[in-house]
Design a protein around this motif. Structure first.
Motif, mmCIF file in Angstrom:
data_model
loop_
_atom_site.group_PDB
_atom_site.id
_atom_site.type_symbol
_atom_site.label_atom_id
_atom_site.label_comp_id
_atom_site.label_asym_id
_atom_site.label_seq_id
_atom_site.Cartn_x
_atom_site.Cartn_y
_atom_site.Cartn_z
ATOM 1 N N HIS A 98 48.259 26.292 -3.219
ATOM 2 C CA HIS A 98 48.161 25.129 -4.103
ATOM 3 C C HIS A 98 48.899 25.389 -5.406
ATOM 4 O O HIS A 98 48.806 26.456 -5.972
ATOM 5 C CB HIS A 98 46.651 24.881 -4.372
ATOM 6 C CG HIS A 98 46.364 23.852 -5.417
ATOM 7 N ND1 HIS A 98 45.325 23.985 -6.318
ATOM 8 C CD2 HIS A 98 46.966 22.671 -5.718
ATOM 9 C CE1 HIS A 98 45.292 22.927 -7.118
ATOM 10 N NE2 HIS A 98 46.269 22.121 -6.773
ATOM 11 N N ILE A 102 42.974 20.776 -9.670
ATOM 12 C CA ILE A 102 42.035 19.782 -9.132
ATOM 13 C C ILE A 102 40.980 19.555 -10.213
ATOM 14 O O ILE A 102 40.144 20.424 -10.488
ATOM 15 C CB ILE A 102 41.377 20.291 -7.817
ATOM 16 C CG1 ILE A 102 42.452 20.682 -6.794
ATOM 17 C CG2 ILE A 102 40.422 19.236 -7.251
ATOM 18 C CD1 ILE A 102 43.424 19.584 -6.429
ATOM 19 N N TYR A 105 36.904 19.456 -9.457
ATOM 20 C CA TYR A 105 36.418 20.522 -8.563
ATOM 21 C C TYR A 105 34.916 20.767 -8.710
ATOM 22 O O TYR A 105 34.243 21.129 -7.748
ATOM 23 C CB TYR A 105 37.226 21.812 -8.780
ATOM 24 C CG TYR A 105 36.881 22.544 -10.046
ATOM 25 C CD1 TYR A 105 36.036 23.644 -10.025
ATOM 26 C CD2 TYR A 105 37.402 22.150 -11.269
ATOM 27 C CE1 TYR A 105 35.714 24.317 -11.199
ATOM 28 C CE2 TYR A 105 37.079 22.791 -12.431
ATOM 29 C CZ TYR A 105 36.234 23.869 -12.390
ATOM 30 O OH TYR A 105 35.908 24.524 -13.547
ATOM 31 N N ASP A 123 39.830 26.265 -8.352
ATOM 32 C CA ASP A 123 39.707 24.874 -7.907
ATOM 33 C C ASP A 123 40.372 24.706 -6.534
ATOM 34 O O ASP A 123 39.967 23.854 -5.743
ATOM 35 C CB ASP A 123 40.354 23.941 -8.940
ATOM 36 C CG ASP A 123 41.778 24.340 -9.274
ATOM 37 O OD1 ASP A 123 42.124 25.532 -9.103
ATOM 38 O OD2 ASP A 123 42.562 23.482 -9.708
ATOM 39 N N SER A 124 41.365 25.541 -6.251
ATOM 40 C CA SER A 124 42.111 25.430 -4.992
ATOM 41 C C SER A 124 41.217 25.724 -3.795
ATOM 42 O O SER A 124 41.292 25.053 -2.759
ATOM 43 C CB SER A 124 43.289 26.416 -4.980
ATOM 44 O OG SER A 124 43.970 26.377 -6.207
ATOM 45 N N ALA A 127 39.171 22.780 -2.823
ATOM 46 C CA ALA A 127 39.920 21.808 -2.010
ATOM 47 C C ALA A 127 39.998 22.274 -0.556
ATOM 48 O O ALA A 127 39.889 21.470 0.382
ATOM 49 C CB ALA A 127 41.313 21.618 -2.589
ATOM 50 N N LEU A 146 41.248 13.828 2.560
ATOM 51 C CA LEU A 146 41.076 14.726 1.402
ATOM 52 C C LEU A 146 41.626 14.069 0.131
ATOM 53 O O LEU A 146 41.020 14.146 -0.941
ATOM 54 C CB LEU A 146 41.796 16.057 1.673
ATOM 55 C CG LEU A 146 41.847 17.037 0.502
ATOM 56 C CD1 LEU A 146 40.470 17.658 0.256
ATOM 57 C CD2 LEU A 146 42.869 18.149 0.744
ATOM 58 N N LEU A 150 40.322 13.715 -4.082
ATOM 59 C CA LEU A 150 40.864 14.601 -5.127
ATOM 60 C C LEU A 150 41.317 13.846 -6.362
ATOM 61 O O LEU A 150 41.955 12.802 -6.257
ATOM 62 C CB LEU A 150 42.063 15.381 -4.590
ATOM 63 C CG LEU A 150 41.828 16.340 -3.436
ATOM 64 C CD1 LEU A 150 43.132 17.070 -3.107
ATOM 65 C CD2 LEU A 150 40.730 17.349 -3.773
ATOM 66 N N TYR A 154 48.599 18.212 -7.453
ATOM 67 C CA TYR A 154 48.624 19.229 -6.397
ATOM 68 C C TYR A 154 49.926 19.200 -5.610
ATOM 69 O O TYR A 154 50.540 18.155 -5.428
ATOM 70 C CB TYR A 154 47.437 19.060 -5.426
ATOM 71 C CG TYR A 154 47.189 17.629 -4.986
ATOM 72 C CD1 TYR A 154 47.930 17.053 -3.953
ATOM 73 C CD2 TYR A 154 46.233 16.846 -5.624
ATOM 74 C CE1 TYR A 154 47.706 15.740 -3.563
ATOM 75 C CE2 TYR A 154 46.008 15.524 -5.238
ATOM 76 C CZ TYR A 154 46.746 14.975 -4.209
ATOM 77 O OH TYR A 154 46.542 13.675 -3.839
#
Ligand code: F6R
Length: 605
Positions: A98, A102, A105, A123-124, A127, A146, A150, A154
């Motif tokens: 990523h 995000i 998150y 935060d990745s 996701a 997804l 979000l 990204y």
């Protein structure tokens, strides 16, 4: 920020990923990692803090073949610099890399009950877990789903454990470029990772999914139907992204400036005038505006400051320069009669992009000056003027600055002509002076030993002041930024007349003051300010034109540039300032190309 790459095809994927990460390292160098399908179609993960060389050394001990994988080089945002926080992240069947942030998150962690599952602070990874929860065997459907959850920016490249050989990617704001070549499919955050394999690429449209396999690359529209990508060609070659015998990219890029200037200026001269017909910028853009607002960050913003100092007195309309990260949260006084000039080397700087979008919402015409073809700012602006500097790899910007200036100077000249401020002869004379800066820069490059020697005093100090008046002040802003970012010496630029309103208290025995005095109009005033700091013990490095007359004992070091017209002095001065910073960094044995805490292309706020 953060370099990402994915490859699937017949070639050695590990080598392609690791080589690609070396090319992308300027986007972040806190940690690096790769994930790949091994011969048994199982995903293997290797990630390490530190530079890509560290990861490479570790990977050289692993003897397995791979033809599909992902690689990431990190500039830390969420979470410390640790192996766990390095990418790729794995969550159930999902492995992803990523670039971006995000923003929601925390909510996602709560809503999906991820607290106990997370192995990292990123935060990745959140996701990745959400995607795993949404995945029911159809990757594109899960990714599409997804996206509805979000918030933020990204660029994702994703592999699913039950889909060997396949890579999926999607982006919002953060850049991703992709290509299908005769040796497989490749995707990366930046063109430099693609050019060893192809010059034909496309920019992944925002929120559209692309699927890469060894035999095919399929782009889907937002409804999930296949769509033909819009391919672009780039004329950069591999040499442009190599050091070519120079010890550092920065030095190489400083030396590339005369060529970059020629490439940016010469194709845009027609009948002795700047001509933007091929750039599809009509004269009406210059004729109708009653104000210019320049928006950019860092070095690009400093190019804007020089342009302001040149254009306002000439065009007699207000020219305002804004720092993009400030402008984007203001209520700017702009409207449909304002020409907004947006400057960005990468074309991806998030603050600059957001500021440009804000300007568009006010109905202003936007003209971008961008180096990277097809970048977001270039695509979203109403008009784009590409600079032709080739890839800039060193984190500290050098050649991008001088070509931005050249582009701005040409725009100003055309504007002055179409608005009746310059006759044809005056415009031609202006252009001829612009071309004269090329040999002037070459002269400064041939005298690089002067700068090398002058840093001996500088590198023993913790503070340096740059002073100038008018245009010289605008030049000094860039000198101070360059020095501080790569030598870590605290450096400040001051309008020379402002010193005695406070800052002069900091001038004591031996404190370096770099005084730029190239402008005839304020020369004697500036020299008086130099005397004032000298009287307080400053170590003065004075930069003037060759013909300047100054008393022998005024400066500890005096560097003279060729006698170019005052308005053009920035070009040879830029070379000196860049070389001072370069040799100071070298003298302190620092990492010139990848200074601490920084990364090229700032795609996070
Ligand atoms: C400093 C430097 C930065 C960039 C700034 C804007 O040497 O490189 O200050 O100028 O981050 O980047 P671009 O031009 O890509 O928008």
């Amino acid at each position: 920020m953060c370099g990402i790459i994915g490859y699937t095809g017949p070639l050695n994927a590990k080598k392609i990923l690791l080589d690609g990460l070396s090319q992308l390292e300027y986007r972040g160098y806190d940690s690096a990692g790769i994930a790949y399908f091994d011969a048994a179609s199982k995903i293997q993960l290797v990630k390490k803090t530190g530079k890509v060389a560290n990861l490479k050394e570790f990977c050289s001990r692993i003897q397995d073949n791979a033809h599909c994988g992902l690689g990431h080089t990190r500039w830390a945002t969420h979470g410390d610099v640790t192996d766990q926080n390095a990418h790729p992240h794995q969550a159930g069947r999902v492995t992803l890399i990523h670039n971006g942030i995000i923003e929601n998150y925390r909510e996602l962690t709560r809503d999906y009950g991820l607290e106990g599952k997370l192995k990292s602070q990123t935060d990745s990874e959140v996701a990745a877990w959400v995607l795993d929860a949404l995945y029911e065997g159809n990757p594109a459907k899960a990714i599409q789903n997804l996206l509805n959850h979000l918030e933020g920016s990204y660029g994702f490249c994703i592999m699913f454990a039950d889909r060997p050989g396949e890579i999926y990617a999607v982006r919002n704001v953060s850049p991703l470029v992709a290509a299908y070549t005769h040796s497989g499919a490749i995707i990366a955050s930046d063109l430099t990772a693609l050019i060893p394999y192809t010059r034909r690429y496309f920019v992944l449209p925002e929120q559209q999914i692309v699927k890469l396999t060894a035999y095919q690359l399929t782009l889907y529209d937002k409804k999930g139907h296949p769509e033909e990508p819009e391919y672009l060609e780039v004329n950069w070659n591999m040499d442009a992204a190599m050091k070519n015998g120079f010890p550092h990219f920065m030095l190489k890029e400083i030396y590339e400036q005369p060529e970059a200037l020629k490439n940016t200026i010469l194709p845009r001269i027609s009948k002795g005038l700047p001509d933007f017909t091929d750039d599809q910028i009509p004269d009406s853009v210059f004729e109708t505006c009653d104000k210019i607002h320049i928006i950019a960050c860092g070095t690009a913003m400093h190019a804007g400051m020089v342009a302001r100092a040149l254009s306002e007195p000439l065009l007699r309309i207000p020219v305002i320069v804004s720092i993009a990260s400030e402008f984007r949260y203001e209520e700017p006084l702009i409207n449909e009669n304002t020409l907004v000039i947006v400057i960005s080397q990468s074309g991806e700087t998030i603050d600059t992009l957001a500021a440009m979008r804000l300007a568009k919402s006010y109905g202003s015409k936007t003209l971008s000056i961008v180096n990277v073809k097809g970048s977001t700012i270039a695509r979203e602006s109403d008009y784009v003027l590409y600079t032709h500097a080739g890839p800039e790899i060193a984190v500290a910007s050098t050649k991008a600055y001088s070509v931005q200036l050249a582009a701005l100077y040409m725009l100003i000249c055309r504007m002055a002509f179409v608005r009746g401020k310059y006759s044809r002869d005056q415009s031609a004379a202006f252009l001829s002076s612009l071309l004269d800066v090329i040999p002037a820069m070459e002269t400064m490059l041939s005298r690089k030993e002067e700068e090398k020697n002058l840093v001996t005093h500088l590198i023993q100090q913790s503070d340096t002041f740059f002073i100038g008046r008018g245009r010289d002040y605008a030049f000094s802003l860039e000198g101070a930024l360059k020095l501080k970012e790569i030598s870590y010496i605290h450096a400040e630029a001051y309008a020379a007349g402002e010193l005695k309103h406070g800052t002069i208290a900091l001038i004591t025995e031996g404190v370096p003051v770099i005084a730029i005095a190239t402008q005839e109009r304020v020369f004697s005033k500036l020299i008086s300010n130099v005397r004032e700091v000298k009287a307080r013990g400053a170590f003065v490095i004075l930069l003037t034109k060759s013909s300047a007359v100054v008393e022998g004992n005024l400066a500890d070091i005096h560097i003279r540039i060729p006698d170019v017209d005052d308005a053009f002095a920035v070009f040879p001065i830029a070379v000196i300032l860049q070389l001072i910073a370069y040799y100071a960094s070298l003298g302190k044995s620092l990492d010139v190309d990848q200074p601490r805490n920084l990364a090229k292309s700032v795609t996070v706020e």
